[in-house]
Design a protein around this motif. Structure first.
Motif, PDB file in Angstrom:
ATOM      1  N   ARG A   1       0.682  -1.249  -0.085  1.00  0.00           N
ATOM      2  CA  ARG A   1      -0.115   0.190  -0.025  1.00  0.00           C
ATOM      3  C   ARG A   1       0.899   1.291  -0.131  1.00  0.00           C
ATOM      4  O   ARG A   1       0.496   2.181  -0.654  1.00  0.00           O
ATOM      5  N   PHE A   2       1.930   1.143   0.892  1.00  0.00           N
ATOM      6  CA  PHE A   2       3.033   2.418   0.743  1.00  0.00           C
ATOM      7  C   PHE A   2       3.502   2.579  -0.487  1.00  0.00           C
ATOM      8  O   PHE A   2       3.896   3.786  -0.857  1.00  0.00           O
ATOM      9  N   ALA A   3       3.973   1.357  -1.073  1.00  0.00           N
ATOM     10  CA  ALA A   3       4.770   1.362  -2.344  1.00  0.00           C
ATOM     11  C   ALA A   3       3.715   1.921  -3.587  1.00  0.00           C
ATOM     12  O   ALA A   3       4.309   2.972  -4.285  1.00  0.00           O
ATOM     13  N   ILE A   4       2.648   1.660  -3.333  1.00  0.00           N
ATOM     14  CA  ILE A   4       1.688   2.087  -4.477  1.00  0.00           C
ATOM     15  C   ILE A   4       1.512   3.615  -4.041  1.00  0.00           C
ATOM     16  O   ILE A   4       1.332   4.474  -5.203  1.00  0.00           O
ATOM     17  N   ALA A   5       1.274   4.055  -2.896  1.00  0.00           N
ATOM     18  CA  ALA A   5       1.296   5.316  -2.441  1.00  0.00           C
ATOM     19  C   ALA A   5       2.423   6.312  -2.957  1.00  0.00           C
ATOM     20  O   ALA A   5       2.258   7.170  -3.613  1.00  0.00           O
ATOM     21  N   GLY A   6       3.512   5.997  -3.060  1.00  0.00           N
ATOM     22  CA  GLY A   6       4.785   6.399  -3.636  1.00  0.00           C
ATOM     23  C   GLY A   6       4.492   6.750  -4.964  1.00  0.00           C
ATOM     24  O   GLY A   6       5.036   7.831  -5.679  1.00  0.00           O
ATOM     25  N   TRP A   7       3.957   5.583  -5.778  1.00  0.00           N
ATOM     26  CA  TRP A   7       3.948   5.637  -7.064  1.00  0.00           C
ATOM     27  C   TRP A   7       2.911   6.791  -7.495  1.00  0.00           C
ATOM     28  O   TRP A   7       3.089   7.311  -8.425  1.00  0.00           O
ATOM     29  N   MET A   8       1.717   6.822  -6.819  1.00  0.00           N
ATOM     30  CA  MET A   8       0.917   7.771  -7.042  1.00  0.00           C
ATOM     31  C   MET A   8       1.521   9.186  -6.707  1.00  0.00           C
ATOM     32  O   MET A   8       0.817  10.218  -7.500  1.00  0.00           O
ATOM     33  N   LEU A   9       2.260   9.429  -5.604  1.00  0.00           N
ATOM     34  CA  LEU A   9       3.080  10.794  -5.766  1.00  0.00           C
ATOM     35  C   LEU A   9       3.726  11.104  -6.859  1.00  0.00           C
ATOM     36  O   LEU A   9       3.896  12.275  -7.257  1.00  0.00           O
ATOM     37  N   LEU A  10       4.426  10.307  -7.569  1.00  0.00           N
ATOM     38  CA  LEU A  10       5.293  10.321  -8.720  1.00  0.00           C
ATOM     39  C   LEU A  10       4.142  10.755  -9.897  1.00  0.00           C
ATOM     40  O   LEU A  10       4.436  11.564 -10.724  1.00  0.00           O
ATOM     41  N   PHE A  11       3.049  10.103  -9.981  1.00  0.00           N
ATOM     42  CA  PHE A  11       2.031  10.481 -10.889  1.00  0.00           C
ATOM     43  C   PHE A  11       1.595  11.892 -10.740  1.00  0.00           C
ATOM     44  O   PHE A  11       1.281  12.805 -11.541  1.00  0.00           O
ATOM     45  N   ALA A  12       1.454  12.160  -9.388  1.00  0.00           N
ATOM     46  CA  ALA A  12       1.193  13.660  -8.939  1.00  0.00           C
ATOM     47  C   ALA A  12       2.175  14.656  -9.471  1.00  0.00           C
ATOM     48  O   ALA A  12       1.762  15.714  -9.795  1.00  0.00           O
TER      49      ALA A  12
END
Length: 230
Positions: free
Chosen positions: A183-194
């Motif tokens: 979940r945290f790894a995916i959240a980090g990926w989302m921040l890169l998309f942000a």
């Protein structure tokens, strides 16, 4: 700036804004799932949510992936991929993979009450894995094209490549090892998309041009992207 360029810039910024906010909310969703108190056994596909809540969040994830898809589409519109064929093909593959992710999020609802060991859950797991690997590879190729094209400057030019590398390290290992870590790894990926969305919303300033007869550089009042290749 021509009316056509104004329209194109507005479209890119709108796509970037949608990418930014869906990515931020996607990161928040990942953190939420990491900390929420489970209401079903860990062996159930919908873990940690019950079937009803799982259905709601999966619909949201499908919509959210469409926002990320718009960011990937806008990457091509900026011309940041340059003129090379590999980068352009990779961007198309990345967009297709993100659309496949959106479809998979909806398909996962059918397995909500199933065990993690069920045939449907296994099929969904394989689908998620294949889409992730192909998407990561496509983003790496697109990211290399952005670096070579040198249309984007500074931190912006690193974002597409970082999105691809993040899939392989740390996201895929985290998905295999730990629900919370994933979940945290995916959240980090989302921040890169942000960050990608922000790069689209706030393009770097236009390059300096020399004013005719003055010998002095001037800068356009409006930042803009170069014309993308046809």
């Amino acid at each position: 700036m021509t009316l056509q360029n104004e329209h194109r810039l507005s479209t890119i910024r709108t796509a970037g804004l949608l990418c930014f906010w869906t990515a931020v909310l996607g990161a928040a969703s990942g953190v939420f799932l990491a900390f929420i108190e489970p209401v079903v056994p860990e062996s159930q596909w919908s873990y940690p949510l019950d079937v009803g809540a799982f259905t709601v969040i999966q619909v949201w994830f499908a919509v959210q992936h469409l926002g990320l898809l718009l960011g990937l589409m806008a990457l091509r519109w900026t011309g940041a991929l340059g003129l090379g064929t590999p980068g352009r093909i990779a961007q198309i593959v990345a967009v297709a993979c993100m659309a496949a992710f959106a479809a998979a999020e909806l398909a996962a609802i059918a397995a909500a009450a199933d065990s993690q060991e069920s045939a449907l859950a296994g099929l969904l797991g394989v689908a998620y894995g294949i889409i992730s690997v192909v998407l990561g590879a496509a983003l790496i190729v697109a990211g290399m094209a952005v670096l070579r094209a040198r249309v984007w400057k500074g931190w912006r030019r690193l974002i597409p490549l970082a999105l691809g590398l993040w899939v392989f390290v740390p996201m895929l290992p985290a998905l295999a090892l730990s629900f919370t870590g994933a979940r945290f790894a995916i959240a980090g990926w989302m921040l890169l998309f942000a960050a990608l969305g922000w790069a689209l919303v706030r393009p770097s300033a236009a390059p300096e041009r020399v004013q005719a007869g003055s010998g002095q550089p001037s800068r356009s009042r409006h930042p803009s992207w170069p014309n993308p290749a046809p």
